[in-house]
Every structure is written in C-alpha cells, then in structure tokens.
Write a protein that holds these residues in place. Sequence first.
Motif, PDB file in Angstrom:
ATOM      1  N   TRP A 174       0.863  -1.181   0.000  1.00 30.22           N
ATOM      2  CA  TRP A 174       0.000   0.000   0.000  1.00 30.22           C
ATOM      3  C   TRP A 174       0.901   1.234   0.000  1.00 30.22           C
ATOM      4  O   TRP A 174       1.515   1.557   0.999  1.00 30.22           O
ATOM      5  CB  TRP A 174      -0.915  -0.025   1.215  1.00 30.22           C
ATOM      6  N   GLU A 175       0.990   1.913  -1.144  1.00 32.49           N
ATOM      7  CA  GLU A 175       1.966   2.989  -1.312  1.00 32.49           C
ATOM      8  C   GLU A 175       1.835   4.103  -0.275  1.00 32.49           C
ATOM      9  O   GLU A 175       2.863   4.569   0.260  1.00 32.49           O
ATOM     10  CB  GLU A 175       1.865   3.557  -2.727  1.00 32.49           C
ATOM     11  N   PRO A 176       0.628   4.574   0.056  1.00 32.72           N
ATOM     12  CA  PRO A 176       0.543   5.630   1.077  1.00 32.72           C
ATOM     13  C   PRO A 176       1.090   5.182   2.431  1.00 32.72           C
ATOM     14  O   PRO A 176       1.680   5.996   3.164  1.00 32.72           O
ATOM     15  CB  PRO A 176      -0.958   5.943   1.143  1.00 32.72           C
ATOM     16  N   TYR A 177       0.895   3.923   2.775  1.00 29.37           N
ATOM     17  CA  TYR A 177       1.424   3.420   4.045  1.00 29.37           C
ATOM     18  C   TYR A 177       2.945   3.327   3.980  1.00 29.37           C
ATOM     19  O   TYR A 177       3.647   3.624   4.950  1.00 29.37           O
ATOM     20  CB  TYR A 177       0.809   2.057   4.351  1.00 29.37           C
ATOM     21  N   ALA A 178       3.476   2.953   2.820  1.00 24.34           N
ATOM     22  CA  ALA A 178       4.934   2.907   2.661  1.00 24.34           C
ATOM     23  C   ALA A 178       5.534   4.293   2.880  1.00 24.34           C
ATOM     24  O   ALA A 178       6.564   4.443   3.561  1.00 24.34           O
ATOM     25  CB  ALA A 178       5.298   2.382   1.276  1.00 24.34           C
ATOM     26  N   ARG A 179       4.895   5.324   2.320  1.00 27.16           N
ATOM     27  CA  ARG A 179       5.393   6.684   2.518  1.00 27.16           C
ATOM     28  C   ARG A 179       5.332   7.069   3.996  1.00 27.16           C
ATOM     29  O   ARG A 179       6.251   7.728   4.517  1.00 27.16           O
ATOM     30  CB  ARG A 179       4.590   7.668   1.673  1.00 27.16           C
ATOM     31  N   GLN A 180       4.248   6.670   4.666  1.00 28.38           N
ATOM     32  CA  GLN A 180       4.142   6.965   6.094  1.00 28.38           C
ATOM     33  C   GLN A 180       5.236   6.263   6.880  1.00 28.38           C
ATOM     34  O   GLN A 180       5.853   6.853   7.774  1.00 28.38           O
ATOM     35  CB  GLN A 180       2.773   6.537   6.630  1.00 28.38           C
ATOM     36  N   MET A 181       5.486   4.995   6.562  1.00 24.63           N
ATOM     37  CA  MET A 181       6.552   4.259   7.248  1.00 24.63           C
ATOM     38  C   MET A 181       7.893   4.963   7.095  1.00 24.63           C
ATOM     39  O   MET A 181       8.638   5.143   8.060  1.00 24.63           O
ATOM     40  CB  MET A 181       6.646   2.833   6.688  1.00 24.63           C
ATOM     41  N   VAL A 182       8.213   5.378   5.880  1.00 25.24           N
ATOM     42  CA  VAL A 182       9.491   6.041   5.625  1.00 25.24           C
ATOM     43  C   VAL A 182       9.588   7.329   6.426  1.00 25.24           C
ATOM     44  O   VAL A 182      10.622   7.629   7.055  1.00 25.24           O
ATOM     45  CB  VAL A 182       9.663   6.309   4.115  1.00 25.24           C
ATOM     46  N   ALA A 183       8.507   8.106   6.448  1.00 25.16           N
ATOM     47  CA  ALA A 183       8.529   9.378   7.176  1.00 25.16           C
ATOM     48  C   ALA A 183       8.682   9.162   8.668  1.00 25.16           C
ATOM     49  O   ALA A 183       9.476   9.841   9.336  1.00 25.16           O
ATOM     50  CB  ALA A 183       7.246  10.157   6.874  1.00 25.16           C
ATOM     51  N   VAL A 184       7.949   8.204   9.203  1.00 19.89           N
ATOM     52  CA  VAL A 184       7.982   7.951  10.642  1.00 19.89           C
ATOM     53  C   VAL A 184       9.349   7.422  11.074  1.00 19.89           C
ATOM     54  O   VAL A 184       9.920   7.878  12.074  1.00 19.89           O
ATOM     55  CB  VAL A 184       6.865   6.961  11.025  1.00 19.89           C
ATOM     56  N   LEU A 185       9.874   6.468  10.341  1.00 12.69           N
ATOM     57  CA  LEU A 185      11.149   5.872  10.717  1.00 12.69           C
ATOM     58  C   LEU A 185      12.305   6.850  10.521  1.00 12.69           C
ATOM     59  O   LEU A 185      13.274   6.846  11.287  1.00 12.69           O
ATOM     60  CB  LEU A 185      11.388   4.591   9.913  1.00 12.69           C
ATOM     61  N   SER A 186      12.205   7.711   9.515  1.00 14.21           N
ATOM     62  CA  SER A 186      13.243   8.717   9.300  1.00 14.21           C
ATOM     63  C   SER A 186      13.280   9.728  10.439  1.00 14.21           C
ATOM     64  O   SER A 186      14.338  10.287  10.755  1.00 14.21           O
ATOM     65  CB  SER A 186      13.000   9.451   7.978  1.00 14.21           C
ATOM     66  N   ALA A 187      12.124   9.980  11.058  1.00 16.12           N
ATOM     67  CA  ALA A 187      12.038  10.974  12.124  1.00 16.12           C
ATOM     68  C   ALA A 187      12.444  10.430  13.486  1.00 16.12           C
ATOM     69  O   ALA A 187      12.623  11.216  14.421  1.00 16.12           O
ATOM     70  CB  ALA A 187      10.611  11.522  12.199  1.00 16.12           C
ATOM     71  N   GLU A 188      12.590   9.109  13.621  1.00 13.89           N
ATOM     72  CA  GLU A 188      12.954   8.516  14.912  1.00 13.89           C
ATOM     73  C   GLU A 188      14.463   8.630  15.125  1.00 13.89           C
ATOM     74  O   GLU A 188      15.246   8.053  14.370  1.00 13.89           O
ATOM     75  CB  GLU A 188      12.511   7.049  14.955  1.00 13.89           C
ATOM     76  N   PRO A 189      14.885   9.369  16.172  1.00 16.14           N
ATOM     77  CA  PRO A 189      16.326   9.583  16.373  1.00 16.14           C
ATOM     78  C   PRO A 189      17.120   8.326  16.688  1.00 16.14           C
ATOM     79  O   PRO A 189      18.340   8.306  16.477  1.00 16.14           O
ATOM     80  CB  PRO A 189      16.379  10.578  17.541  1.00 16.14           C
ATOM     81  N   GLY A 190      16.459   7.289  17.168  1.00 17.65           N
ATOM     82  CA  GLY A 190      17.178   6.071  17.502  1.00 17.65           C
ATOM     83  C   GLY A 190      17.367   5.128  16.329  1.00 17.65           C
ATOM     84  O   GLY A 190      18.034   4.092  16.466  1.00 17.65           O
ATOM     85  N   LEU A 191      16.778   5.464  15.168  1.00 13.86           N
ATOM     86  CA  LEU A 191      16.852   4.599  13.991  1.00 13.86           C
ATOM     87  C   LEU A 191      17.511   5.322  12.832  1.00 13.86           C
ATOM     88  O   LEU A 191      17.402   6.544  12.690  1.00 13.86           O
ATOM     89  CB  LEU A 191      15.453   4.142  13.565  1.00 13.86           C
ATOM     90  N   GLU A 192      18.150   4.545  11.995  1.00  9.57           N
ATOM     91  CA  GLU A 192      18.729   5.049  10.751  1.00  9.57           C
ATOM     92  C   GLU A 192      18.041   4.352   9.593  1.00  9.57           C
ATOM     93  O   GLU A 192      18.125   3.125   9.455  1.00  9.57           O
ATOM     94  CB  GLU A 192      20.228   4.767  10.710  1.00  9.57           C
ATOM     95  N   LEU A 193      17.313   5.118   8.784  1.00  8.23           N
ATOM     96  CA  LEU A 193      16.627   4.537   7.640  1.00  8.23           C
ATOM     97  C   LEU A 193      17.660   4.119   6.604  1.00  8.23           C
ATOM     98  O   LEU A 193      18.482   4.925   6.169  1.00  8.23           O
ATOM     99  CB  LEU A 193      15.646   5.542   7.036  1.00  8.23           C
ATOM    100  N   GLU A 194      17.615   2.840   6.222  1.00  8.16           N
ATOM    101  CA  GLU A 194      18.562   2.323   5.230  1.00  8.16           C
ATOM    102  C   GLU A 194      17.987   2.369   3.826  1.00  8.16           C
ATOM    103  O   GLU A 194      18.672   2.700   2.866  1.00  8.16           O
ATOM    104  CB  GLU A 194      18.935   0.881   5.575  1.00  8.16           C
ATOM    105  N   PHE A 195      16.716   1.990   3.691  1.00 10.67           N
ATOM    106  CA  PHE A 195      16.078   1.977   2.380  1.00 10.67           C
ATOM    107  C   PHE A 195      14.574   1.948   2.581  1.00 10.67           C
ATOM    108  O   PHE A 195      14.080   1.303   3.496  1.00 10.67           O
ATOM    109  CB  PHE A 195      16.505   0.758   1.552  1.00 10.67           C
ATOM    110  N   GLY A 196      13.865   2.632   1.701  1.00 11.48           N
ATOM    111  CA  GLY A 196      12.414   2.592   1.774  1.00 11.48           C
ATOM    112  C   GLY A 196      11.800   2.816   0.415  1.00 11.48           C
ATOM    113  O   GLY A 196      11.756   3.940  -0.077  1.00 11.48           O
ATOM    114  N   GLY A 197      11.360   1.741  -0.224  1.00 14.14           N
ATOM    115  CA  GLY A 197      10.732   1.898  -1.516  1.00 14.14           C
ATOM    116  C   GLY A 197      10.691   0.595  -2.281  1.00 14.14           C
ATOM    117  O   GLY A 197      11.079  -0.457  -1.780  1.00 14.14           O
ATOM    118  N   PRO A 198      10.203   0.644  -3.528  1.00 15.97           N
ATOM    119  CA  PRO A 198      10.168  -0.563  -4.357  1.00 15.97           C
ATOM    120  C   PRO A 198      11.581  -1.083  -4.605  1.00 15.97           C
ATOM    121  O   PRO A 198      12.495  -0.316  -4.908  1.00 15.97           O
ATOM    122  CB  PRO A 198       9.521  -0.075  -5.657  1.00 15.97           C
TER     123      PRO A 198
END
Length: 236
Positions: A174-198
């Motif tokens: 579900w593309e809108p949920y994927a965008r939300q996941m990327v935004a939320v995880l990118s904003a969490e200071p304890g996590l480093e987003l490695e990749f988010g997308g197809p």
Amino acid sequence: MTESFTVDHGPLNRTYKLRRGRITPGQRSALGTLADRFALPAGDAPLDLAELFGQNAPVVLEIGFGMGDATLAMAEADPSTCLIAADVHIPGVGALLRGLHRRTLENVRVLNGDGAELLKRRIPSASLAGVRLYFPDPWPKARHHKRRLVDAAFAALVADRLAPGGRLHCATDWEPYARQMVAVLSAEPGLELEFGGPVERPEWRPVTKYETRGRARGHVVADIFARRKPGSVSGR
C-alpha cells in the motif's frame, strides 16, 4: 485450548481486524497438544530470551504471520536465528504449530496475541536482532489511519528494543502506508533509515499471500529497512 494461547492483554490501540476463519481438526489438535513445546510462557514478566530458546542466539520478533508459511520458510532457512512469531488469527496459529512440528523446528516460539503489546510489555530493551512486519493492515480509509501500527510511538519502541545494529524490516503493498513508514522511521532519532521503496524482493523474505494478492491488483510492493543507531540510548 491451553492458557498459553490466550491473549493476556488487549491492545492499547487495536491495529488489526480479527479475521474469521474455520479451524480445521488438525489446527485445533495442534492448539491443544503443542502449546507446551512451542508457546511463549504465559504471564507478564519480561522474557529471558536466552532461557526461552535454551541458547544465546540472535532473536527476531515477527508481528503478524498469517498462516505461517513465510515464518516456517525463514525459520528453516536460518536455524541459527531464533524467532518469536505473534499473531491473533487462531487458524493461523494452529497451522504454524503443525508446521513447526512436522518440520521439527525448534527455533520458533509462538504467541496467539498482539505482537506490538508483547514488544511493549515483555521484550527487554536492546535485546532483539530484528523486528519483521510484513504486510500489516494498511487501514486505507483516512478516518482509520490512526490505527496503523507504524507510528511515532511504535518507531520509538522498536528503537529501544532492538540491540545496537538490530534491524526493522517492513513490507507493504500500500503505497501511502509505505510513505508513512518512511517518514515515521526517518524521524525517529534512535533509527537510521537504510532503504524505503520498491526494490527486488530480498531473497530471505518469502512471498506471502498478501503480497501475491496485492501484486495481482497492480500494487507495488515496498520493502523498508531501518537499523538502530549504534550510539542510541535505550530505556524509553
């Protein structure tokens, strides 16, 4: 059904729909006879993961496993990793138990219950090598978005429970949920987003029923990876 397969706590904010499903005789038998072998111990106490599996091995939590086919495939392919698998779908729990017994797998423990609540109440800080969340309910209607599992509170909780370098792996069609996941995880200071997308499906993640159904509808599957930062402080 034994006490081990009852839900000890209702979710603070339910992020799933209970699905109806017929329980086969084999699934019902597994629920009644295999709890002592594969169930998480009942209660509220924090889990001692080394004691739970009888070894000091990396432990991954899978939240939502459906009928357990992908769980079985991953557990069999990587016996050196221990897996806690949580789901609220009773027929799926029974099917997973039968599969574990038939394949003689000993690196999986099963909870019939809310995996997010388990993560919050019973998983110690900095103890998990990974968290897997494959094709969670996308709650597509705008008025239901607040019921999506991946929000700021969930991201902070995962960051605390992962060991340094531990990885969260989400997948959704579900593309809108994927965008939300990327935004939320990118904003969490304890996590480093490695990749988010197809991306081409990682070889260690088996194709699930929900993925097949989504692709048949023309949905694009996204895999999202976030790693706990080595210097982040736990204990939230």
